[in-house]
Design a protein around this motif. Structure first.
Motif, short mmCIF file in Angstrom:
data_model
loop_
_atom_site.label_atom_id
_atom_site.label_comp_id
_atom_site.label_asym_id
_atom_site.label_seq_id
_atom_site.Cartn_x
_atom_site.Cartn_y
_atom_site.Cartn_z
N LEU A 57 -3.27 5.94 -1.26
CA LEU A 57 -3.45 6.10 -2.69
C LEU A 57 -3.89 4.82 -3.38
N GLY A 58 -3.53 3.67 -2.82
CA GLY A 58 -3.88 2.41 -3.45
C GLY A 58 -2.91 1.31 -3.06
N SER A 59 -3.11 0.13 -3.64
CA SER A 59 -2.27 -1.03 -3.36
C SER A 59 -2.01 -1.80 -4.65
N VAL A 60 -0.89 -2.52 -4.69
CA VAL A 60 -0.56 -3.40 -5.81
C VAL A 60 -0.13 -4.76 -5.26
N ASP A 61 -0.29 -5.80 -6.06
CA ASP A 61 0.15 -7.13 -5.68
C ASP A 61 1.67 -7.24 -5.77
N THR A 62 2.26 -8.04 -4.87
CA THR A 62 3.69 -8.33 -4.94
C THR A 62 3.87 -9.83 -5.20
N ASP A 63 4.09 -10.63 -4.16
CA ASP A 63 4.22 -12.08 -4.34
C ASP A 63 3.80 -12.74 -3.03
N ILE A 64 3.75 -14.06 -3.01
CA ILE A 64 3.23 -14.78 -1.86
C ILE A 64 4.16 -14.64 -0.65
N SER A 65 3.57 -14.28 0.48
CA SER A 65 4.27 -14.15 1.77
C SER A 65 5.45 -13.19 1.69
N ALA A 66 5.16 -11.97 1.25
CA ALA A 66 6.18 -10.91 1.26
C ALA A 66 6.26 -10.35 2.68
N GLU A 67 7.35 -10.64 3.36
CA GLU A 67 7.50 -10.14 4.73
C GLU A 67 8.34 -8.88 4.77
N SER B 103 0.83 -1.20 0.00
CA SER B 103 0.00 0.00 0.00
C SER B 103 0.87 1.25 0.00
N VAL B 104 0.37 2.29 -0.65
CA VAL B 104 1.05 3.59 -0.72
C VAL B 104 0.21 4.61 0.04
N ILE B 105 0.84 5.28 1.00
CA ILE B 105 0.18 6.33 1.76
C ILE B 105 0.90 7.65 1.49
N ARG B 106 0.14 8.64 1.04
CA ARG B 106 0.71 9.98 0.87
C ARG B 106 0.53 10.73 2.17
N LEU B 107 1.64 11.24 2.70
CA LEU B 107 1.61 11.93 3.98
C LEU B 107 1.18 13.38 3.82
N ALA B 108 0.54 13.88 4.85
CA ALA B 108 0.10 15.27 4.84
C ALA B 108 1.29 16.21 4.91
#
Length: 260
Positions: free
Chosen positions: A128-138, A111-116
């Motif tokens: 702002l939104g989210s994108v997929d990465t891969d399985i079990s991204a820690e 997830s992407v958060i734009r800070l004030a």
């Protein structure tokens, strides 16, 4: 040393169990040194705090709104310019009673958060939104120039060899980030033999990515066990990763950082 109770800072829960079900899994300094981010992964949100001088030492107070993310935001990082905060959302099911039920079988997200603006009277951070990465991204890392992001993906390496979900290969997801728009785009997945690559980093130049390997596969070849796995960032055309080599280390390598 100072300690702070999240519930006294406005982060509370209503679930049964200790702390009302609140678990904080990551604390990260803003590049300015004036703010902190805390990932509250059991509530799928991130809280931001302003750091100030109190009467008896450091003091914290909520900075703006608490922001919802994707599921299970296990770790997070500020971008180098301090304008955005990114979270790697592992996606675990905390109500499951088995490893197979708890560990996701679908891609994690970021997830992407734009800070004030810190000078704004009404401080409102925005997801702002989210994108997929891969399985079990820690784990995750942001390049020094803020243009690339990597997640370190355990995939099925947490499952025992011979079981249906076992994977011999972990992976690194490489993403491009636009600091002006906050747009995040996945570029590639790079597989490599490892068990539980739970952390990683870019080097100080941004020309290499270093991933951890917690331990070896039971039948791993010599030199393919616990340690650091190094990749070169190839930047001509679409950025991609190329393996360089390994640094063997004792069992249990979890995180790595590069100091100037």
């Amino acid at each position: 040393m100072a300690r702070f109770n999240l519930s006294e800072l406005g982060v509370t829960g209503t679930a049964s169990g200790p702390r009302g079900g609140v678990t904080a899994t990551n604390v990260q300094w803003h590049p300015s040194g004036h703010y902190l981010a805390a990932n509250i992964n059991t509530q799928d949100r991130v809280a931001f705090f302003e750091v100030a001088d109190g009467e008896n030492g450091p003091a914290l107070k909520l900075w703006g709104n608490i922001v919802e993310t994707g599921r299970d935001p296990f770790v997070g990082r500020f971008t180098p310019d301090g304008r955005h905060y990114l979270t790697s959302n592992w996606g675990r099911n905390f109500s499951a009673t088995t490893l197979d039920g708890r560990i996701p079988n679908a891609a994690s997200t970021m997830s992407v958060i734009r800070l004030a603006d810190p000078e704004a009277e009404d401080v409102r951070h925005e997801r702002l939104g989210s994108v997929d990465t891969d399985i079990s991204a820690e784990g995750m890392a942001v390049s020094p120039d803020g243009l690339l992001v990597a997640t370190f993906d355990m995939r099925g390496t947490s499952f025992a060899s011979g079981t249906p979900r076992h994977s011999r290969e972990a992976g690194i997801s490489l993403l491009a980030f636009d600091p002006e728009t906050g747009r995040l785009e996945k570029l590639s997945d790079t597989p490599f033999e490892a068990v539980l690559p739970e952390g990683g980093t870019f080097d100080l130049t941004g020309d290499h990515v270093i991933a951890t390997s917690f331990e070896a596969q039971p039948d791993a070849a010599p030199g393919m066990g616990a340690g650091l796995v190094v990749f070169r960032v190839v930047k001509d055309g679409t950025p991609r990763l190329e393996p360089v080599g390994r640094v063997p280390l004792p069992h249990g390598v979890h995180h790595v950082d590069v100091a100037p």
